[in-house]
Design a protein around this motif. Structure first.
Motif, PDB file in Angstrom:
ATOM      1  N   LYS A  76      93.352  44.599 -22.600  1.00  0.00           N
ATOM      2  CA  LYS A  76      93.339  44.924 -21.174  1.00  0.00           C
ATOM      3  C   LYS A  76      93.783  43.762 -20.308  1.00  0.00           C
ATOM      4  CE  LYS A  76      89.704  48.427 -21.502  1.00  0.00           C
ATOM      5  NZ  LYS A  76      88.375  48.872 -21.015  1.00  0.00           N
ATOM      6  N   ASN A  77      94.188  42.657 -20.938  1.00  0.00           N
ATOM      7  CA  ASN A  77      94.612  41.468 -20.176  1.00  0.00           C
ATOM      8  C   ASN A  77      93.559  41.051 -19.155  1.00  0.00           C
ATOM      9  OD1 ASN A  77      96.984  41.478 -21.587  1.00  0.00           O
ATOM     10  ND2 ASN A  77      98.303  41.930 -19.853  1.00  0.00           N
ATOM     11  N   THR A  78      92.324  41.115 -19.555  1.00  0.00           N
ATOM     12  CA  THR A  78      91.233  40.896 -18.619  1.00  0.00           C
ATOM     13  C   THR A  78      90.194  39.930 -19.182  1.00  0.00           C
ATOM     14  OG1 THR A  78      91.509  43.134 -17.722  1.00  0.00           O
ATOM     15  CG2 THR A  78      89.425  42.034 -17.269  1.00  0.00           C
ATOM     16  N   VAL A  79      89.701  39.064 -18.317  1.00  0.00           N
ATOM     17  CA  VAL A  79      88.566  38.218 -18.653  1.00  0.00           C
ATOM     18  C   VAL A  79      87.422  38.614 -17.728  1.00  0.00           C
ATOM     19  CG1 VAL A  79      89.277  36.328 -17.126  1.00  0.00           C
ATOM     20  CG2 VAL A  79      87.772  35.862 -19.068  1.00  0.00           C
ATOM     21  N   TYR A  80      86.227  38.646 -18.271  1.00  0.00           N
ATOM     22  CA  TYR A  80      85.047  39.084 -17.534  1.00  0.00           C
ATOM     23  C   TYR A  80      84.043  37.950 -17.392  1.00  0.00           C
ATOM     24  CZ  TYR A  80      86.845  43.682 -18.911  1.00  0.00           C
ATOM     25  OH  TYR A  80      87.646  44.787 -19.112  1.00  0.00           O
ATOM     26  N   LEU A  81      83.239  38.057 -16.354  1.00  0.00           N
ATOM     27  CA  LEU A  81      82.091  37.182 -16.213  1.00  0.00           C
ATOM     28  C   LEU A  81      80.901  38.070 -15.887  1.00  0.00           C
ATOM     29  CD1 LEU A  81      81.098  34.222 -16.222  1.00  0.00           C
ATOM     30  CD2 LEU A  81      81.326  34.267 -13.729  1.00  0.00           C
ATOM     31  N   GLN A  82      80.048  38.272 -16.878  1.00  0.00           N
ATOM     32  CA  GLN A  82      78.828  39.039 -16.673  1.00  0.00           C
ATOM     33  C   GLN A  82      77.762  38.095 -16.141  1.00  0.00           C
ATOM     34  OE1 GLN A  82      78.154  42.429 -17.124  1.00  0.00           O
ATOM     35  NE2 GLN A  82      76.187  41.908 -16.168  1.00  0.00           N
ATOM     36  N   MET A  83      77.237  38.414 -14.978  1.00  0.00           N
ATOM     37  CA  MET A  83      76.260  37.546 -14.320  1.00  0.00           C
ATOM     38  C   MET A  83      74.947  38.293 -14.176  1.00  0.00           C
ATOM     39  SD  MET A  83      78.692  35.802 -11.414  1.00  0.00           S
ATOM     40  CE  MET A  83      78.784  37.274 -10.418  1.00  0.00           C
ATOM     41  N   ASN A  84      73.930  37.804 -14.849  1.00  0.00           N
ATOM     42  CA  ASN A  84      72.605  38.413 -14.800  1.00  0.00           C
ATOM     43  C   ASN A  84      71.618  37.475 -14.117  1.00  0.00           C
ATOM     44  OD1 ASN A  84      73.602  40.600 -16.327  1.00  0.00           O
ATOM     45  ND2 ASN A  84      73.100  39.571 -18.254  1.00  0.00           N
ATOM     46  N   SER A  85      70.508  38.044 -13.690  1.00  0.00           N
ATOM     47  CA  SER A  85      69.442  37.253 -13.053  1.00  0.00           C
ATOM     48  C   SER A  85      69.991  36.342 -11.968  1.00  0.00           C
ATOM     49  CB  SER A  85      68.708  36.428 -14.112  1.00  0.00           C
ATOM     50  OG  SER A  85      68.157  37.254 -15.115  1.00  0.00           O
ATOM     51  N   LEU A  86      70.777  36.917 -11.098  1.00  0.00           N
ATOM     52  CA  LEU A  86      71.446  36.125 -10.064  1.00  0.00           C
ATOM     53  C   LEU A  86      70.450  35.485  -9.117  1.00  0.00           C
ATOM     54  CD1 LEU A  86      74.452  38.476  -9.443  1.00  0.00           C
ATOM     55  CD2 LEU A  86      74.627  36.049 -10.002  1.00  0.00           C
ATOM     56  N   LYS A  87      70.835  34.289  -8.669  1.00  0.00           N
ATOM     57  CA  LYS A  87      70.016  33.508  -7.750  1.00  0.00           C
ATOM     58  C   LYS A  87      70.806  33.230  -6.478  1.00  0.00           C
ATOM     59  CE  LYS A  87      68.008  31.025 -11.694  1.00  0.00           C
ATOM     60  NZ  LYS A  87      67.791  29.675 -12.300  1.00  0.00           N
ATOM     61  N   PRO A  88      70.133  32.975  -5.367  1.00  0.00           N
ATOM     62  CA  PRO A  88      70.872  32.664  -4.134  1.00  0.00           C
ATOM     63  C   PRO A  88      71.855  31.504  -4.316  1.00  0.00           C
ATOM     64  CG  PRO A  88      68.597  33.117  -3.606  1.00  0.00           C
ATOM     65  CD  PRO A  88      68.686  33.100  -5.113  1.00  0.00           C
ATOM     66  N   GLU A  89      71.506  30.538  -5.135  1.00  0.00           N
ATOM     67  CA  GLU A  89      72.399  29.400  -5.357  1.00  0.00           C
ATOM     68  C   GLU A  89      73.640  29.753  -6.169  1.00  0.00           C
ATOM     69  OE1 GLU A  89      69.116  29.564  -5.998  1.00  0.00           O
ATOM     70  OE2 GLU A  89      68.583  28.455  -7.822  1.00  0.00           O
ATOM     71  N   ASP A  90      73.725  30.971  -6.668  1.00  0.00           N
ATOM     72  CA  ASP A  90      74.938  31.429  -7.336  1.00  0.00           C
ATOM     73  C   ASP A  90      75.983  31.939  -6.340  1.00  0.00           C
ATOM     74  OD1 ASP A  90      72.871  32.867  -9.889  1.00  0.00           O
ATOM     75  OD2 ASP A  90      74.026  31.005 -10.014  1.00  0.00           O
ATOM     76  N   SER A  91      75.637  32.001  -5.077  1.00  0.00           N
ATOM     77  CA  SER A  91      76.542  32.511  -4.060  1.00  0.00           C
ATOM     78  C   SER A  91      77.758  31.608  -3.913  1.00  0.00           C
ATOM     79  CB  SER A  91      75.832  32.624  -2.718  1.00  0.00           C
ATOM     80  OG  SER A  91      74.760  33.544  -2.786  1.00  0.00           O
ATOM     81  N   GLY A  92      78.889  32.223  -3.630  1.00  0.00           N
ATOM     82  CA  GLY A  92      80.112  31.476  -3.415  1.00  0.00           C
ATOM     83  C   GLY A  92      81.319  32.335  -3.706  1.00  0.00           C
ATOM     84  N   VAL A  93      82.478  31.749  -3.563  1.00  0.00           N
ATOM     85  CA  VAL A  93      83.717  32.419  -3.945  1.00  0.00           C
ATOM     86  C   VAL A  93      84.003  32.059  -5.405  1.00  0.00           C
ATOM     87  CG1 VAL A  93      86.176  32.689  -3.509  1.00  0.00           C
ATOM     88  CG2 VAL A  93      84.597  32.314  -1.594  1.00  0.00           C
ATOM     89  N   TYR A  94      84.183  33.071  -6.201  1.00  0.00           N
ATOM     90  CA  TYR A  94      84.430  32.880  -7.626  1.00  0.00           C
ATOM     91  C   TYR A  94      85.918  33.036  -7.910  1.00  0.00           C
ATOM     92  CZ  TYR A  94      79.503  32.732  -8.851  1.00  0.00           C
ATOM     93  OH  TYR A  94      78.186  32.353  -8.987  1.00  0.00           O
ATOM     94  N   TYR A  95      86.465  32.045  -8.592  1.00  0.00           N
ATOM     95  CA  TYR A  95      87.877  32.009  -8.905  1.00  0.00           C
ATOM     96  C   TYR A  95      88.098  32.080 -10.413  1.00  0.00           C
ATOM     97  CZ  TYR A  95      88.391  30.189  -4.149  1.00  0.00           C
ATOM     98  OH  TYR A  95      88.355  30.022  -2.790  1.00  0.00           O
ATOM     99  N   CYS A  96      89.103  32.843 -10.778  1.00  0.00           N
ATOM    100  CA  CYS A  96      89.560  32.904 -12.153  1.00  0.00           C
ATOM    101  C   CYS A  96      90.719  31.926 -12.302  1.00  0.00           C
ATOM    102  CB  CYS A  96      90.011  34.330 -12.461  1.00  0.00           C
ATOM    103  SG  CYS A  96      90.741  34.585 -14.073  1.00  0.00           S
ATOM    104  N   ALA A  97      90.776  31.237 -13.431  1.00  0.00           N
ATOM    105  CA  ALA A  97      91.832  30.263 -13.669  1.00  0.00           C
ATOM    106  C   ALA A  97      92.382  30.411 -15.079  1.00  0.00           C
ATOM    107  CB  ALA A  97      91.299  28.849 -13.462  1.00  0.00           C
TER     108      ALA A  97
END
Length: 128
Positions: A76-97
């Motif tokens: 699928k030409n795709t990379v995933y980021l599964q994020m569990n138990s999120l915290k307020p400090e996880d907030s931000g703009v997430y970039y794929c590289a």
């Protein structure tokens, strides 16, 4: 050259989960080492997770280890980021590289200067 498009961000409460996706196009996806970085307002961009080109080696920032999982689907030409138990400090703009440097064939790049190609980012906001 590869183009990257992220999606899956949003506003969630603490403890919730999100799955970010990054679709690659324009080049052979399987030849690239991939990474996820994030940037909060007023802070520098920081490494979150990465996966090597070959062998599936992964690496995580200590702040997300055990909560986030990076994976890639070559078909699928795709990379995933599964994020569990999120915290307020996880907030931000997430970039794929992505980068196809030989250095990232079997090793995960953890510095942003190791990647030549970047997506436009997707916003993640975690409320307390």
């Amino acid at each position: 050259q590869v183009q990257l498009v992220e999606s899956g961000g949003g506003l969630v409460q603490a403890g919730a989960s999100l799955r970010l996706s990054c679709v690659a196009s324009g080049s052979t996806f399987s030849r690239y080492g991939m990474g996820w970085f994030r940037q909060a307002p007023g802070k520098e961009r920081e490494f979150v997770a990465g996966i090597s080109c070959i062998g599936g080696s992964t690496a995580y920032a200590s702040s997300v280890k055990g909560r986030f999982t990076i994976s890639r689907d070559i078909a699928k030409n795709t990379v995933y980021l599964q994020m569990n138990s999120l915290k307020p400090e996880d907030s931000g703009v997430y970039y794929c590289a992505a980068d196809r440097s030989p250095a990232l064939v079997r090793r995960v790049g953890i510095r942003d200067d190791e990647y030549d190609y970047w997506g436009q980012g997707t916003q993640v906001t975690v409320s307390s």
